[in-house]
Design a protein around this motif. Structure first.
Motif, PDB file in Angstrom:
ATOM      1  N   ALA A 166       0.833  -1.205   0.000  1.00 18.86           N
ATOM      2  CA  ALA A 166       0.000   0.000   0.000  1.00 18.86           C
ATOM      3  C   ALA A 166       0.865   1.250   0.000  1.00 18.86           C
ATOM      4  O   ALA A 166       0.582   2.221  -0.709  1.00 18.86           O
ATOM      5  N   ASN A 167       1.913   1.237   0.806  1.00 15.98           N
ATOM      6  CA  ASN A 167       2.847   2.364   0.818  1.00 15.98           C
ATOM      7  C   ASN A 167       3.542   2.510  -0.531  1.00 15.98           C
ATOM      8  O   ASN A 167       3.618   3.606  -1.089  1.00 15.98           O
ATOM      9  N   ALA A 168       4.048   1.399  -1.042  1.00 16.91           N
ATOM     10  CA  ALA A 168       4.857   1.438  -2.258  1.00 16.91           C
ATOM     11  C   ALA A 168       4.050   1.874  -3.473  1.00 16.91           C
ATOM     12  O   ALA A 168       4.557   2.618  -4.325  1.00 16.91           O
ATOM     13  N   ALA A 169       2.818   1.431  -3.576  1.00 15.70           N
ATOM     14  CA  ALA A 169       2.006   1.775  -4.744  1.00 15.70           C
ATOM     15  C   ALA A 169       1.900   3.282  -4.913  1.00 15.70           C
ATOM     16  O   ALA A 169       1.970   3.815  -6.033  1.00 15.70           O
ATOM     17  N   THR A 170       1.747   3.985  -3.788  1.00 17.64           N
ATOM     18  CA  THR A 170       1.644   5.446  -3.830  1.00 17.64           C
ATOM     19  C   THR A 170       3.008   6.104  -3.832  1.00 17.64           C
ATOM     20  O   THR A 170       3.274   7.035  -4.602  1.00 17.64           O
ATOM     21  N   LEU A 171       3.900   5.644  -2.964  1.00 14.57           N
ATOM     22  CA  LEU A 171       5.219   6.270  -2.829  1.00 14.57           C
ATOM     23  C   LEU A 171       5.971   6.287  -4.156  1.00 14.57           C
ATOM     24  O   LEU A 171       6.516   7.325  -4.565  1.00 14.57           O
ATOM     25  N   ILE A 172       6.020   5.158  -4.828  1.00  5.81           N
ATOM     26  CA  ILE A 172       6.782   5.072  -6.081  1.00  5.81           C
ATOM     27  C   ILE A 172       6.205   6.028  -7.116  1.00  5.81           C
ATOM     28  O   ILE A 172       6.939   6.782  -7.775  1.00  5.81           O
ATOM     29  N   ALA A 173       4.886   6.009  -7.255  1.00  5.46           N
ATOM     30  CA  ALA A 173       4.244   6.872  -8.249  1.00  5.46           C
ATOM     31  C   ALA A 173       4.473   8.350  -7.929  1.00  5.46           C
ATOM     32  O   ALA A 173       4.744   9.158  -8.823  1.00  5.46           O
ATOM     33  N   ILE A 174       4.374   8.708  -6.651  1.00  3.20           N
ATOM     34  CA  ILE A 174       4.530  10.107  -6.270  1.00  3.20           C
ATOM     35  C   ILE A 174       5.988  10.551  -6.401  1.00  3.20           C
ATOM     36  O   ILE A 174       6.266  11.669  -6.837  1.00  3.20           O
ATOM     37  N   GLU A 228      14.567  17.850  -7.550  1.00  2.00           N
ATOM     38  CA  GLU A 228      15.977  18.014  -7.175  1.00  2.00           C
ATOM     39  C   GLU A 228      16.421  19.473  -7.220  1.00  2.00           C
ATOM     40  O   GLU A 228      17.404  19.841  -6.561  1.00  2.00           O
ATOM     41  N   GLN A 229      15.707  20.307  -7.964  1.00  5.26           N
ATOM     42  CA  GLN A 229      16.040  21.724  -7.984  1.00  5.26           C
ATOM     43  C   GLN A 229      15.573  22.420  -6.704  1.00  5.26           C
ATOM     44  O   GLN A 229      16.091  23.470  -6.337  1.00  5.26           O
ATOM     45  N   LEU A 230      14.591  21.829  -6.028  1.00  6.26           N
ATOM     46  CA  LEU A 230      14.080  22.382  -4.777  1.00  6.26           C
ATOM     47  C   LEU A 230      14.764  21.767  -3.569  1.00  6.26           C
ATOM     48  O   LEU A 230      15.003  22.459  -2.571  1.00  6.26           O
ATOM     49  N   LEU A 231      15.054  20.488  -3.645  1.00  5.23           N
ATOM     50  CA  LEU A 231      15.754  19.780  -2.577  1.00  5.23           C
ATOM     51  C   LEU A 231      16.980  19.099  -3.183  1.00  5.23           C
ATOM     52  O   LEU A 231      16.870  18.002  -3.727  1.00  5.23           O
ATOM     53  N   PRO A 232      18.137  19.719  -3.093  1.00  9.23           N
ATOM     54  CA  PRO A 232      19.341  19.146  -3.714  1.00  9.23           C
ATOM     55  C   PRO A 232      19.703  17.754  -3.189  1.00  9.23           C
ATOM     56  O   PRO A 232      20.366  16.985  -3.886  1.00  9.23           O
ATOM     57  N   ASP A 233      19.269  17.415  -1.972  1.00 10.61           N
ATOM     58  CA  ASP A 233      19.575  16.093  -1.419  1.00 10.61           C
ATOM     59  C   ASP A 233      18.438  15.103  -1.650  1.00 10.61           C
ATOM     60  O   ASP A 233      18.284  14.136  -0.901  1.00 10.61           O
ATOM     61  N   TRP A 234      17.653  15.316  -2.686  1.00  7.08           N
ATOM     62  CA  TRP A 234      16.499  14.456  -2.960  1.00  7.08           C
ATOM     63  C   TRP A 234      16.892  12.984  -3.039  1.00  7.08           C
ATOM     64  O   TRP A 234      16.170  12.112  -2.551  1.00  7.08           O
ATOM     65  N   ARG A 235      18.015  12.690  -3.674  1.00  2.36           N
ATOM     66  CA  ARG A 235      18.400  11.285  -3.832  1.00  2.36           C
ATOM     67  C   ARG A 235      18.616  10.613  -2.484  1.00  2.36           C
ATOM     68  O   ARG A 235      18.389   9.409  -2.335  1.00  2.36           O
ATOM     69  N   GLU A 236      19.059  11.377  -1.508  1.00  2.00           N
ATOM     70  CA  GLU A 236      19.208  10.837  -0.149  1.00  2.00           C
ATOM     71  C   GLU A 236      17.847  10.571   0.490  1.00  2.00           C
ATOM     72  O   GLU A 236      17.702   9.672   1.318  1.00  2.00           O
ATOM     73  N   ARG A 237      16.840  11.326   0.085  1.00  2.00           N
ATOM     74  CA  ARG A 237      15.514  11.222   0.677  1.00  2.00           C
ATOM     75  C   ARG A 237      14.636  10.157   0.015  1.00  2.00           C
ATOM     76  O   ARG A 237      13.739   9.607   0.663  1.00  2.00           O
ATOM     77  N   SER A 238      14.877   9.893  -1.252  1.00  2.00           N
ATOM     78  CA  SER A 238      14.035   8.950  -1.991  1.00  2.00           C
ATOM     79  C   SER A 238      14.049   7.572  -1.338  1.00  2.00           C
ATOM     80  O   SER A 238      15.110   7.064  -0.958  1.00  2.00           O
ATOM     81  N   ARG A 239      12.886   6.959  -1.233  1.00  2.00           N
ATOM     82  CA  ARG A 239      12.784   5.677  -0.519  1.00  2.00           C
ATOM     83  C   ARG A 239      12.241   4.538  -1.366  1.00  2.00           C
ATOM     84  O   ARG A 239      11.973   3.453  -0.841  1.00  2.00           O
TER      85      ARG A 239
END
Length: 212
Positions: free
Chosen positions: A56-64, A74-85
């Protein structure tokens, strides 16, 4: 999936003015409660329940997350890759011999202000993940205990404070000035998670707690 439970006066946020965060919290509190009520029905120590919880988490998280990247997060949060789950949650699902079909999001890319609203939901969910992680690690099922990469991602014990740094961006970035659009983004994210969790609860025939 608890969001934003850190008090405004806590050490983690005491030096940040939280006007935008408080506005988002007030505007979405009813959705937050609805999502928590549904998620509370899952027994995270049980492999079947936990697998469906992750799906349930993944279905939404991945799409979002993919939607956010289309919008240039990434232009708004330069550390986005660290945050992506999404890599973390896919690893847990693979560990449990499962997979997931991401939601098909039929919408245009969000505006920068909407991106911040969506991020408020994603980043805030780490706070509730602390409690959920304790339940997973207390499971008698070794397979469940070993599938904790997603819930442990970015927790303070790893030496990061992603929530605090996100709040700093939220409160200071000019792209988050439009609070109407920021709230719209948060409402959208909550709604997608509620839809996914409601389907998962229905699949498991769970009884959810009554609305307050």
């Amino acid at each position: 999936m608890q969001i934003d439970e850190t008090p405004a006066s806590s050490p983690a946020t005491s030096s940040i003015k939280l006007n935008r965060r408080n506005s988002l919290r007030g505007a979405t509190d009813h959705l937050h409660r609805d999502l928590d009520r549904i998620a509370a029905g899952f027994n995270l120590g049980d492999a079947t329940h936990y697998r469906r919880f992750l799906q349930a988490n993944a279905a939404t998280l991945i799409a979002i997350e993919q939607l956010l990247e289309t919008a240039g997060v990434e232009q708004l949060l330069p550390d986005w890759r660290e945050r992506s789950r999404r890599a973390a949650i896919l690893a847990d699902l693979q560990s449990l011999q499962s997979d997931v079909q991401p939601l098909a999001l039929r919408r245009t890319a969000p505006t920068p202000s909407e991106v911040f609203g969506i991020l408020y939901v994603l980043e805030g969910s780490r706070l509730g993940a602390r409690v959920q992680l304790d339940q997973v690690l207390a499971s008698t099922d070794e397979n469940v205990r070993n599938a904790s990469t997603y819930l442990s991602h970015g927790q303070p014990g790893e030496g990061s404070n992603l929530w605090r740094s996100f709040l700093e961006h939220l409160e200071t970035h000019e792209a988050a000035d439009d609070q109407t659009q920021t709230v719209s983004g948060a409402v959208y994210a909550f709604t997608m998670f509620i839809r996914s969790f409601s389907q998962a609860a229905s699949d498991l025939q769970l009884r959810t707690a009554p609305a307050a």
